[in-house]
Design a protein around this motif. Structure first.
Motif, short mmCIF file in Angstrom:
data_model
loop_
_atom_site.label_atom_id
_atom_site.label_comp_id
_atom_site.label_asym_id
_atom_site.label_seq_id
_atom_site.Cartn_x
_atom_site.Cartn_y
_atom_site.Cartn_z
N ALA A 67 45.93 -71.70 -27.28
CA ALA A 67 46.27 -70.72 -26.24
C ALA A 67 45.06 -69.90 -25.85
CB ALA A 67 47.40 -69.81 -26.72
N GLU A 68 44.26 -69.48 -26.85
CA GLU A 68 43.05 -68.71 -26.58
C GLU A 68 42.05 -69.54 -25.77
OE1 GLU A 68 43.22 -65.40 -27.00
OE2 GLU A 68 41.80 -65.20 -28.67
N LYS A 69 41.94 -70.81 -26.10
CA LYS A 69 41.00 -71.68 -25.40
C LYS A 69 41.40 -71.84 -23.93
CE LYS A 69 38.86 -76.25 -25.70
NZ LYS A 69 38.82 -77.52 -26.46
N THR A 70 42.70 -72.00 -23.68
CA THR A 70 43.19 -72.16 -22.31
C THR A 70 43.14 -70.83 -21.57
OG1 THR A 70 44.65 -73.92 -23.07
CG2 THR A 70 45.11 -72.99 -20.91
N GLY A 71 43.64 -69.79 -22.20
CA GLY A 71 43.52 -68.44 -21.66
C GLY A 71 44.36 -68.15 -20.44
N THR A 72 45.49 -68.82 -20.29
CA THR A 72 46.36 -68.59 -19.13
C THR A 72 47.68 -67.99 -19.57
OG1 THR A 72 47.35 -70.79 -19.27
CG2 THR A 72 45.35 -70.57 -17.94
N VAL A 73 48.40 -67.42 -18.60
CA VAL A 73 49.73 -66.86 -18.89
C VAL A 73 50.64 -67.95 -19.44
CG1 VAL A 73 51.80 -65.85 -17.86
CG2 VAL A 73 49.54 -64.99 -17.22
N ALA A 74 50.57 -69.13 -18.84
CA ALA A 74 51.42 -70.24 -19.29
C ALA A 74 51.12 -70.61 -20.73
CB ALA A 74 51.23 -71.44 -18.37
N ALA A 75 49.85 -70.60 -21.10
CA ALA A 75 49.47 -70.97 -22.47
C ALA A 75 49.99 -69.95 -23.48
CB ALA A 75 47.95 -71.08 -22.59
N TYR A 76 49.85 -68.67 -23.18
CA TYR A 76 50.33 -67.63 -24.10
C TYR A 76 51.86 -67.61 -24.14
CZ TYR A 76 45.55 -65.89 -24.32
OH TYR A 76 44.20 -65.77 -24.52
N THR A 77 52.49 -67.88 -23.01
CA THR A 77 53.95 -67.94 -22.99
C THR A 77 54.45 -69.11 -23.82
OG1 THR A 77 54.01 -66.96 -20.78
CG2 THR A 77 55.98 -68.14 -21.50
N GLY A 78 53.75 -70.25 -23.73
CA GLY A 78 54.11 -71.39 -24.56
C GLY A 78 53.98 -71.08 -26.04
N TYR A 79 52.94 -70.34 -26.41
CA TYR A 79 52.78 -69.94 -27.82
C TYR A 79 53.96 -69.09 -28.26
CZ TYR A 79 51.23 -67.37 -31.91
OH TYR A 79 51.18 -66.80 -33.15
N LEU A 80 54.36 -68.12 -27.44
CA LEU A 80 55.48 -67.25 -27.80
C LEU A 80 56.78 -68.03 -27.93
CD1 LEU A 80 54.84 -64.11 -25.56
CD2 LEU A 80 54.51 -64.31 -28.04
N GLN A 81 56.97 -69.00 -27.06
CA GLN A 81 58.20 -69.79 -27.12
C GLN A 81 58.27 -70.64 -28.38
OE1 GLN A 81 57.95 -71.90 -23.40
NE2 GLN A 81 58.99 -70.29 -22.24
N ASN A 82 57.13 -71.16 -28.80
CA ASN A 82 57.10 -72.05 -29.96
C ASN A 82 56.94 -71.32 -31.29
OD1 ASN A 82 57.35 -74.41 -28.37
ND2 ASN A 82 55.15 -74.40 -27.95
N PHE A 83 56.36 -70.12 -31.24
CA PHE A 83 56.12 -69.36 -32.47
C PHE A 83 56.55 -67.90 -32.25
CE2 PHE A 83 53.27 -72.94 -32.51
CZ PHE A 83 53.37 -73.42 -33.80
N GLY A 84 57.85 -67.74 -32.08
CA GLY A 84 58.41 -66.42 -31.79
C GLY A 84 58.18 -65.39 -32.88
N SER A 85 57.93 -65.84 -34.10
CA SER A 85 57.63 -64.91 -35.20
C SER A 85 56.25 -65.20 -35.78
CB SER A 85 58.70 -65.03 -36.29
OG SER A 85 58.77 -66.36 -36.79
#
Length: 202
Positions: A67-85
């Motif tokens: 997510a850090e490498k991509t650096g987009t809203v979509a990438a960070y949102t994907g991280y939150l969806q897959n790793f909510g905790s």
């Protein structure tokens, strides 16, 4: 004699006693050895739980790095969806807010530049409608007022010229006393008055 009447040991009993004692010593030594050695193994369930937790942490860190490498809203949102905790949930949320704000500002500036380029009251009104909380709203409203006044001024002057009468030019000067054509309107009025007086003298 004493030697003849004394107690004599039983060879069979002695052998049995020695065997029992030997077994007890061996069992005790084995138990002591087992207790003295630290256990280097865990129950299977605990081992599996530890392995699963390690795998989860590694997956979390990899997803965050991606997510850090991509650096987009979509990438960070994907991280939150897959790793909510996950370990980086708060940071991912902050990044999303910052990126959205950055995108909003960029869109605001582009819309304002487009309105400035067009330069019409309609263009500024569109900016105000689309970016009601934008950085240039106050300026856009001022431009709308100025342009609306100017457009109305030009229309009123065109109407007065079309009519071509002293009363039409007088109405223009009364309604737009600071308009762009006030001086010309007064000249037209004076000229028409002179024409009128000349006609009367004849």
């Amino acid at each position: 004699m004493i030697g003849d009447s004394g107690w004599q040991p039983n060879p069979a009993g002695c052998a049995a006693f020695v065997k029992v004692a030997a077994v007890a010593v061996i069992a005790g030594a084995a138990l002591l050895s087992a207790c003295s050695q630290p256990s280097d193994t865990q129950p299977p369930a605990a081992q599996q739980q530890a392995a699963d937790e390690q795998a989860r942490r590694e997956a979390d860190e990899k997803a965050w790095a991606d997510a850090e490498k991509t650096g987009t809203v979509a990438a960070y949102t994907g991280y939150l969806q897959n790793f909510g905790s996950g370990a980086h949930v708060a940071e991912a949320s902050q990044r999303i807010v910052a990126l959205n704000e950055q995108a909003r500002k960029a869109a605001d500036e582009k819309a304002w530049a487009d309105a400035e380029k067009t330069g019409t009251a309609a263009a500024y009104m569109a900016y105000i409608q689309n970016f009601g909380g934008g950085a240039h709203v106050a300026e856009a409203r001022q431009r709308v007022t100025e342009l609306s006044r100017k457009e109305a001024d030009e229309k009123a002057w065109a109407d007065a010229v079309r009519a071509g009468t002293a009363s039409a030019f007088t109405a223009y000067t009364q309604n737009f006393n600071s308009g762009a054509h006030v001086a010309e309107a007064r000249e037209r009025i004076a000229a028409l008055d002179e024409i009128g007086r000349a006609s009367c003298r004849e």
